[in-house]
Every structure is written in C-alpha cells, then in structure tokens.
Write a protein that holds these residues in place. Sequence first.
Motif, PDB file in Angstrom:
ATOM      1  N   ILE A  20      10.354  19.658   5.220  1.00 41.69           N
ATOM      2  CA  ILE A  20      11.572  20.164   5.866  1.00 41.69           C
ATOM      3  C   ILE A  20      12.776  19.419   5.303  1.00 41.69           C
ATOM      4  O   ILE A  20      12.835  18.193   5.341  1.00 41.69           O
ATOM      5  CB  ILE A  20      11.504  19.998   7.396  1.00 41.69           C
ATOM      6  CG1 ILE A  20      10.423  20.908   7.986  1.00 41.69           C
ATOM      7  CG2 ILE A  20      12.863  20.334   8.026  1.00 41.69           C
ATOM      8  CD1 ILE A  20      10.232  20.756   9.485  1.00 41.69           C
ATOM      9  N   TYR A  22      16.106  20.392   6.123  1.00 39.82           N
ATOM     10  CA  TYR A  22      17.221  20.436   7.072  1.00 39.82           C
ATOM     11  C   TYR A  22      16.773  21.222   8.303  1.00 39.82           C
ATOM     12  O   TYR A  22      16.024  22.199   8.197  1.00 39.82           O
ATOM     13  CB  TYR A  22      18.422  21.132   6.429  1.00 39.82           C
ATOM     14  CG  TYR A  22      19.586  21.375   7.366  1.00 39.82           C
ATOM     15  CD1 TYR A  22      20.584  20.421   7.522  1.00 39.82           C
ATOM     16  CD2 TYR A  22      19.698  22.569   8.083  1.00 39.82           C
ATOM     17  CE1 TYR A  22      21.663  20.642   8.372  1.00 39.82           C
ATOM     18  CE2 TYR A  22      20.769  22.793   8.934  1.00 39.82           C
ATOM     19  CZ  TYR A  22      21.747  21.827   9.084  1.00 39.82           C
ATOM     20  OH  TYR A  22      22.801  22.045   9.930  1.00 39.82           O
ATOM     21  N   GLU A  23      17.223  20.769   9.459  1.00 41.76           N
ATOM     22  CA  GLU A  23      16.935  21.519  10.684  1.00 41.76           C
ATOM     23  C   GLU A  23      18.019  21.263  11.723  1.00 41.76           C
ATOM     24  O   GLU A  23      18.493  20.134  11.888  1.00 41.76           O
ATOM     25  CB  GLU A  23      15.570  21.137  11.264  1.00 41.76           C
ATOM     26  CG  GLU A  23      15.216  21.914  12.523  1.00 41.76           C
ATOM     27  CD  GLU A  23      13.828  21.628  13.072  1.00 41.76           C
ATOM     28  OE1 GLU A  23      13.464  22.233  14.106  1.00 41.76           O
ATOM     29  OE2 GLU A  23      13.127  20.788  12.478  1.00 41.76           O
ATOM     30  N   ASP A  24      18.446  22.331  12.395  1.00 40.27           N
ATOM     31  CA  ASP A  24      19.311  22.209  13.557  1.00 40.27           C
ATOM     32  C   ASP A  24      18.870  23.253  14.568  1.00 40.27           C
ATOM     33  O   ASP A  24      17.785  23.829  14.439  1.00 40.27           O
ATOM     34  CB  ASP A  24      20.797  22.327  13.172  1.00 40.27           C
ATOM     35  CG  ASP A  24      21.162  23.672  12.543  1.00 40.27           C
ATOM     36  OD1 ASP A  24      20.391  24.657  12.723  1.00 40.27           O
ATOM     37  OD2 ASP A  24      22.203  23.755  11.873  1.00 40.27           O
ATOM     38  N   ILE A  28      15.840  26.362  10.082  1.00 42.34           N
ATOM     39  CA  ILE A  28      15.031  25.366   9.381  1.00 42.34           C
ATOM     40  C   ILE A  28      15.107  25.699   7.895  1.00 42.34           C
ATOM     41  O   ILE A  28      14.982  26.862   7.505  1.00 42.34           O
ATOM     42  CB  ILE A  28      13.559  25.399   9.839  1.00 42.34           C
ATOM     43  CG1 ILE A  28      13.431  24.970  11.305  1.00 42.34           C
ATOM     44  CG2 ILE A  28      12.696  24.495   8.950  1.00 42.34           C
ATOM     45  CD1 ILE A  28      12.027  25.132  11.868  1.00 42.34           C
ATOM     46  N   LEU A  30      13.255  24.727   4.393  1.00 41.69           N
ATOM     47  CA  LEU A  30      12.017  24.118   3.905  1.00 41.69           C
ATOM     48  C   LEU A  30      11.962  24.108   2.385  1.00 41.69           C
ATOM     49  O   LEU A  30      12.432  25.037   1.733  1.00 41.69           O
ATOM     50  CB  LEU A  30      10.821  24.914   4.440  1.00 41.69           C
ATOM     51  CG  LEU A  30       9.414  24.491   3.999  1.00 41.69           C
ATOM     52  CD1 LEU A  30       9.009  23.196   4.691  1.00 41.69           C
ATOM     53  CD2 LEU A  30       8.411  25.604   4.304  1.00 41.69           C
ATOM     54  N   PHE A  52       4.114  27.595  10.802  1.00 40.39           N
ATOM     55  CA  PHE A  52       5.203  27.015  11.593  1.00 40.39           C
ATOM     56  C   PHE A  52       5.086  27.401  13.067  1.00 40.39           C
ATOM     57  O   PHE A  52       5.362  26.589  13.954  1.00 40.39           O
ATOM     58  CB  PHE A  52       6.559  27.460  11.044  1.00 40.39           C
ATOM     59  CG  PHE A  52       7.261  26.391  10.256  1.00 40.39           C
ATOM     60  CD1 PHE A  52       7.842  25.307  10.895  1.00 40.39           C
ATOM     61  CD2 PHE A  52       7.326  26.459   8.883  1.00 40.39           C
ATOM     62  CE1 PHE A  52       8.489  24.310  10.176  1.00 40.39           C
ATOM     63  CE2 PHE A  52       7.965  25.468   8.149  1.00 40.39           C
ATOM     64  CZ  PHE A  52       8.541  24.392   8.796  1.00 40.39           C
ATOM     65  N   ARG A  56       5.027  24.464  15.715  1.00 39.18           N
ATOM     66  CA  ARG A  56       6.310  24.317  16.409  1.00 39.18           C
ATOM     67  C   ARG A  56       6.379  25.298  17.581  1.00 39.18           C
ATOM     68  O   ARG A  56       7.181  26.215  17.614  1.00 39.18           O
ATOM     69  CB  ARG A  56       7.473  24.544  15.433  1.00 39.18           C
ATOM     70  CG  ARG A  56       7.609  23.479  14.351  1.00 39.18           C
ATOM     71  CD  ARG A  56       7.916  22.098  14.948  1.00 39.18           C
ATOM     72  NE  ARG A  56       9.099  22.111  15.771  1.00 39.18           N
ATOM     73  CZ  ARG A  56      10.329  21.920  15.286  1.00 39.18           C
ATOM     74  NH1 ARG A  56      10.508  21.699  13.985  1.00 39.18           N
ATOM     75  NH2 ARG A  56      11.356  21.940  16.090  1.00 39.18           N
ATOM     76  N   LEU A  62      11.245  32.527  15.789  1.00 40.40           N
ATOM     77  CA  LEU A  62      11.165  31.958  14.449  1.00 40.40           C
ATOM     78  C   LEU A  62      10.812  33.057  13.455  1.00 40.40           C
ATOM     79  O   LEU A  62       9.740  33.659  13.532  1.00 40.40           O
ATOM     80  CB  LEU A  62      10.120  30.839  14.396  1.00 40.40           C
ATOM     81  CG  LEU A  62      10.126  29.965  13.135  1.00 40.40           C
ATOM     82  CD1 LEU A  62      11.455  29.241  12.970  1.00 40.40           C
ATOM     83  CD2 LEU A  62       8.991  28.951  13.182  1.00 40.40           C
ATOM     84  N   LYS A  80      15.945  30.319  13.735  1.00 43.52           N
ATOM     85  CA  LYS A  80      15.441  29.933  15.058  1.00 43.52           C
ATOM     86  C   LYS A  80      16.091  30.747  16.160  1.00 43.52           C
ATOM     87  O   LYS A  80      15.764  30.592  17.339  1.00 43.52           O
ATOM     88  CB  LYS A  80      15.678  28.439  15.290  1.00 43.52           C
ATOM     89  CG  LYS A  80      14.909  27.558  14.312  1.00 43.52           C
ATOM     90  CD  LYS A  80      15.350  26.104  14.369  1.00 43.52           C
ATOM     91  CE  LYS A  80      14.916  25.413  15.628  1.00 43.52           C
ATOM     92  NZ  LYS A  80      15.222  23.950  15.593  1.00 43.52           N
TER      93      LYS A  80
END
Length: 244
Positions: A20, A22-24, A28, A30, A52, A56, A62, A80
């Motif tokens: 990963i 970056y994620e907020d 996401i 990847l 995923f 998750r 997602l 997301k």
Amino acid sequence: MKIKKISCNFKIKQKILKNILYEDQHLIILNKPYGFSVHGGSGIQSGIIEIFRTIRTDIKFLELIHRLDKDTSGILLLAKKRSTLKNLHQQLREKKIKKYYISVLHGMLKKQKIIIDLPILKTYRKKKFNIVTIHKNGKPSKTIFLIKKIFSNCTLVIIKPITGRTHQIRIHAAQSGHPVLYDPKYGNSILDSKIKFYKKKRLLLHAYKITFLHPETNKNICIYAPLDKIFKKNLSFFSKKENF
C-alpha cells in the motif's frame, strides 16, 4: 491453458498490505505485484479486489477505479466510497488522470519520442479469451514512448498512454517493431530467447507514476511506485553488454 488460482493465504495478504502506497478515508493506492489479477474470474479464484475485501472487512465499500493486466505491476487505485469512484471515473473520462509506465522494449529506438496512434479493437468470443488487435474499426488509441536509456540490444522507456484501451501499451509497442520484453501474448519469443536474463523473468512493464485531483480536496496528488527486485535485477543485467 489452465490458469493458476490465487489462494488468499497469510503470505499473500501480507504482501498486498505491504505494498500500500497511500490510504485515506476515500481511496487506497497500491503497488500491485506482477502475477496478480485485479479481480477474480476466468479461472482466477481471487484477485486483488477480493483479497482486499477479505482482509479489510472494516471497509464497507471497496471497488476498483481502473485495471492493470495480471503481469503488469504498479499503481492501482481502489475507491472506498461510491462518490470517490464516480469522481475518479469522471477524471478518467476527461483525461485529468495522468499515468506513466516504465518498460524495456526490444531493439534500439531511433527517435527520442515515438507516438503510436492506431485504433484498437476488442472482440468478444464465448468461452475464449478476448482478442485485442489493431483494426480500422477499433477505438482511437494513442501512446507516447520516450527513451530513458539505451542498452546494447534493448531500450528502457517511459510510456504515457493518452487513452486507456485493453493491452494498449503492449499492442502499440509490438506494432512499432519494439515489443515489450517477455510479453507472452504480444511479444517476440525469438528475440526473448536471444537475451540472457536474470534467473527470474517477468513482463517488463510497470505503472510507476500517477497524477490526479483528490476527490475531496481537489488538490493535485502525485504517487510513485518503486520497481520490484526482479525488474531491477533484469535492468542490472541489461546494463552489461556481455549479457547480449
């Protein structure tokens, strides 16, 4: 040909999570490993999106924002939120999302910049893989190839696809007379066999950079995905003239 199924074991889960970038709360990003399909189907039990969803479970929504070929590594965006998916799909349609790939092509390119502007047609056939070809009745497709480094018998390039057709980069590279190294579908096995390679080989195509507007803040986002060890090892081999 029987396609190997991807089982969602612990090692695979850890490998995916480790990649990963970056994620907020909206998305996401990847660095997808090569050899992984982005979704299940056609003999594949589980792809990236299914994996995923199993690891998750805290994320209610997602979905894939775009796709990458199974054997192409690099940047993959997952939404997301439904609003994020719609926003980034709109950016794709308006060409606000810029993607950049790095690849090794057979031969020595004669020009610093090569533009391939040829239509691509995708034909659907029951119980068979889709056939993708250059055809006058296909959709407009454009790819820009820029020389980064010339080796003894191949060229490292940066690639900017202007459109996003299925297998576009691989088809346009082959059509130019400079196919991607180790491409089992559109490449040249005879040329591949003449190159001494690192003990492990893979399709040498990697989505290394993407820029877009964040769906919430509207700020410019720029993400880079590092090359994996096998890609790097192949590059170190190609830099030595004695390996050709």
